[in-house]
Structure formats: structure tokens, C-alpha cells
Design an enzyme around this catalytic site. Structure first.
Site: not given
Ligand code: CAA
Length: 425
Positions: A382, A91, A412
Site C-alpha cells: 500500500h 490514502c 479509507c
Molecule cells: C494512510 C491512510 O490514509 C489510510 C490507510 O491506509 S491506513 C494504513 C497505513 N499503513 C500502515 O499503517 C502500515 C503500517 N505497517 C507497518 O508499520 C509495518 O508493516 C508493521 C508494523 C505492521 C509490521 O512491520 P514489521 O514487523 O517490520 O513486519 P515484517 O518484518 O515484514 O513481518 C514480521 C514477520 O511477519 C511475517 N509475515 C508478514 N506477513 C506475512 C504473511 N502474509 N504470511 C506469513 N508471514 C508473514 C514476516 O515474514 C516476518 O516474519 P519473521 O520475523 O519470521 O521474518
């Protein structure tokens, strides 16, 4: 040795970020980075220009994209005599690309360059399973019918059904980024409420920035998107509080709302010497002042995977005679809300600052009104390597609008690394 010159940030261009497997599902890394670069070329009148270098990267790359950035340059309206190459620092890629270009400008090796990044988890580089790969390589090497039949006999139908899908996980621990961050959240006792508040602020601030037109000259619409698709202007603490934890144990605090979503997108930034900017009649938004990287031993030690910026920032501050409070803006990449809060907690902790950083006093707290003032990754999304470019362009424009000041960037990265920088005006 050449004289060190100032490095100007002239602006940026990105495409709106899309949620994975949605609007950009059919777009490749090359498509998206080309779109971002084309927009930059159009905005800054760079068509036909031979730049010093274009440096970009993607965390997830297909083998056909062995030099993705060069292909993007060849498909753009830049002079084909512009050298281009890929880098990858998870990242931190986008910011590291900007640092590379900035350092070459500072040393007088080039006068202007573009840094960028792109990622898609929709068009992920799925590979065939290892047994099948070996059999296919053997088939490719075979020179006789017998050798070819021998290789074909090793192919099994089940190989095709077991492809190797890239996992958002650390190879040395098998834990996902989120699972690592959940351990850090526990260690620093980061509450669910604090994480949800940070997430909500990110959405509200990003929405307000769009409404003010802040991104009008930082973004090119793409495939029907004009705003980051993940942005939820209608999010609320009440709704966030209802979301089920996605990482860690039953009592875990990290949810889809306070974690970044999987995202597709691309970003670019234009850097140059002040003389080049003047010769091209382009105003300077901000200057690249310094940068630093750090890494932590998250495999054997008790460091959190994403805590390296907690080390990189103090080193950069000390070198520049600055304190943590000497900044008008803090752009801390929101990989997870808990990660931002754990980093801030570490800088406030007398024990951490003494034992891990060797400081007599903690770095202290920051003015939270100056943190991610136009939202960050929780709201924008992201696309791993594209986040650095988004942040550099955002911060440079914030400083230009303020007219003077200093901003801190902290990102990070997977592999226990961190990339940080200072912009000033
Ligand atoms: C990589 C590097 O070098 C360093 C880094 O940056 S580390 C970071 C790397 N990034 C990650 O690891 C990202 C990982 N994220 C994921 O795998 C997925 O997004 C997750 C597992 C976190 C979630 O996945 P998901 O369950 O499919 O999410 P999603 O379906 O969008 O949301 C679930 C619920 O939350 C709700 N929701 C999400 N965000 C919301 C918000 N801000 N406000 C209100 N509701 C929200 C959605 O509407 C959904 O609700 P419903 O079930 O009622 O529809």
C-alpha cells in the site's frame, strides 16, 4: 451548464509495488511516478499528446516537489502543454485524483486525462528539527556579518541529531493508523482468525491473478521487479497464526500479516470521454458512474478513524437507487484486514445502520466471493497515494473481462476520511 457526459476508464499502468527500504530505496516519488506514466504513455500511444490534465499526488512529499505531477509530466513524453497538478487526500489521493479528472471530463471541460499517485516511505521527506530550521531561516535572512554570526550561534550539534521524521500517526491523537484500527477492531469484535483468513485470501488471489496474466497489461516492470514484492504465495493460516500482535494490548489481534506493509510504488489511470476514446481507437474498459466522500469525527466522537467509507457508500447507493448487493465486484482497500471486516460489520449491523446512517434496515452482507477477487493491499502492499489507481485499473479490467456489471470501490483514509466510487460497464 455543460451537458454531463459519460466518463470512460481506458486502462492503467503501475509499477510493481516494493517493500519499503528495499528494491526502490534509491528511487524518488518523481522517478516512480514518471516510470508509471511512461509505461501508460507507451501502452496507449500517448507520446506527444496534449491531454486535458494530469492529476496525481503523494502523501509524503519533499518540499522540492511542490508540484510533483507537473515535473513528472515535463519529464515524460506527453506534450509539455499538458497541465498537471498535485492533490493530497491521504490514502484516498489516487481515487480522488481519478474523480477530479472524471468530473472535468463529465462536464466537458477536458476530453482526456490521467490520474495517479505515488508514495515512498524509503525516501521519506525527513526535515531538520524546528530549532535548527528557525536558525537556518534567520541565517538566510541575515544581511550583515553580525546578524549571520548571531544566527550561526543558535545552531547546536544536537539539532542535527534530532531530525523530524514523518510519523504514520494522526496529529490530533498521536496514535498511529494501526493503533486506531486496533481500537476499531476491538469495538467491532473482529477476531484474529477472520483477519488472518482475509489476509491469506488476499495473497492467494493476487498470486492467482498474476499467474493468469491479469496484470500483464496493467504493469511495467521497474528496477528488476516484475511482481509486487510483498506477495507471499506460500503464506498459510498456520504461519499467520504464529505472528505476534503489533498494535494494541497483549490480547490484540493485528499483526504484520494482517496489516499492510510500508510500501513504495506508483500508479496511473487513463480516463476519457467515449468520443475521445473512439477517435483514438482505444476500447473502453468501464465507465466512471459516481463517487462520494465522507468524514468522521474520530477526535471527539466514538467513530473509528478509518470508518468514513461506512458513511460514504450508503449515501452513494441512495443517490443511485442501488442496494449494497447490486454489485458484481467490491474493491475495499485493505489498510488492515480488521478495517475491511469492521466496515462490513457496520453495514450488517441494525444498530449502526439505524442510529448512525438513519436507515430502517441494515445494508446487509455482501457475497464475499466478490470481494477483492484479485487480492488487494494486504498482498500487493500500500504505497498510500498509489492505491487508488491500482484499484481503479483493476476493477475496470475486471468489468471489461466480465463484459457487463458494476463494481464498488471503497478507500479509507487518514484524517477520518473516506473516498468511494462506482464503476460500471
Ligand atoms: C494512510 C491512510 O490514509 C489510510 C490507510 O491506509 S491506513 C494504513 C497505513 N499503513 C500502515 O499503517 C502500515 C503500517 N505497517 C507497518 O508499520 C509495518 O508493516 C508493521 C508494523 C505492521 C509490521 O512491520 P514489521 O514487523 O517490520 O513486519 P515484517 O518484518 O515484514 O513481518 C514480521 C514477520 O511477519 C511475517 N509475515 C508478514 N506477513 C506475512 C504473511 N502474509 N504470511 C506469513 N508471514 C508473514 C514476516 O515474514 C516476518 O516474519 P519473521 O520475523 O519470521 O521474518
Amino acid at each position: 451548464m455543460p451537458t454531463v457526459r459519460r466518463v470512460a476508464v481506458l486502462g492503467g499502468n503501475r509499477i510493481p509495488f516494493a517493500r519499503s527500504n528495499s528494491r526502490y530505496a534509491a528511487a524518488s516519488n518523481q522517478d516512480m511516478l514518471t516510470a508509471a506514466l511512461d509505461g501508460l504513455i507507451a501502452r496507449f500511444g500517448l507520446a506527444g499528446e496534449r491531454l486535458g490534465e494530469v492529476v496525481a499526488g503523494a502523501v509524503l512529499k519533499h518540499s522540492r516537489d511542490f508540484n510533483l505531477t507537473r515535473e513528472v509530466v515535463l519529464g515524460s513524453r506527453l506534450d509539455p502543454g499538458t497541465p498537471a497538478y498535485d492533490i493530497q487526500q491521504a490514502c484516498g489521493t489516487g481515487l480522488e485524483a481519478a474523480i477530479l479528472v472524471a468530473n472535468k471530463i463529465a462536464l466537458g471541460q477536458i476530453d482526456a486525462g490521467v490520474a495517479g499517485g505515488v508514495d515512498t516511505t524509503s525516501d521519506a521527506p525527513l526535515q531538520v528539527n524546528e530549532d535548527m530550521r528557525q536558525a537556518l531561516l534567520e541565517l538566510n535572512r541575515a544581511r550583515t556579518l553580525g546578524a549571520r554570526l548571531k544566527a550561526v550561534a543558535k545552531l547546536r550539534p544536537q539539532h542535527a541529531l534530532r531530525p523530524e521524521i514523518p510519523r504514520n500517526a494522526e496529529p490530533r491523537t498521536g496514535l498511529s493508523m494501526g493503533e486506531h484500527a486496533a481500537l476499531t477492531a476491538l469495538r467491532w469484535e473482529i477476531s484474529r482468525q477472520a483477519q488472518d483468513e482475509l489476509a491469506l485470501a488476499s495473497h492467494r488471489r493476487l498470486a492467482a491473478a498474476y499467474d493468469r496474466g491479469f496484470f500483464d497489461d496493467l504493469m511495467t516492470p521497474y528496477l528488476g521487479l516484475t511482481r509486487d514484492q510483498n506477495l507471499r504465495a506460500d503464506s498459510s493460516l498456520e504461519k499467520l497464526a504464529t505472528l505476534k500482535p503489533v498494535y494494541g494490548r497483549e490480547d490484540a489481534t493485528m499483526t504484520a500479516g494482517n496489516s499492510t506493509p510500508l510500501t513504495d510504488g506508483a500508479s496511473t489511470v487513463l480516463l476519457a470521454s467515449p468520443e475521445w476514446a473512439q477517435a483514438h481507437s482505444l476500447p473502453v474498459l468501464a465507465y466512471f458512474a459516481d463517487s462520494e466522500t465522507a468524514a468522521v469525527d474520530y477526535v471527539h466522537g466514538d467513530e473509528g478513524l478509518l470508518m468514513a467509507p461506512a458513511y460514504a457508500v450508503p449515501r452513494m447507493l441512495a443517490r443511485n437507487g442501488l442496494t449494497l448487493q447490486d454489485f458484481d465486484y467490491y474493491e475495499i482497500h485493505e489498510a488492515f484486514a480488521s478495517q475491511v471486516l469492521a466496515t462490513l460489520a457496520a453495514w450488517e449491523s441494525p444498530e449502526f445502520c439505524k442510529e448512525r446512517l438513519g436507515l430502517d434496515a441494515p445494508l446487509g452482507s455482501i457475497d464475499r466471493d466478490r470481494l477483492n477477487v484479485n487480492g488487494s493491499s494486504l498482498a500487493a502492499g500500500h504505497p498510500f497515494a498509489a492505491t487508488g489507481g491500482r484499484i481503479v485499473a483493476t476493477l475496470a479490467k475486471l468489468l471489461a473481462q466480465k463484459g457487463s456489471g458494476r463494481g464498488l470501490i471503497s478507500i479509507c483514509a487518514a484524517g477520518g476520511q473516506g473516498v468511494v466510487a462506482i464503476l460500471e460497464r
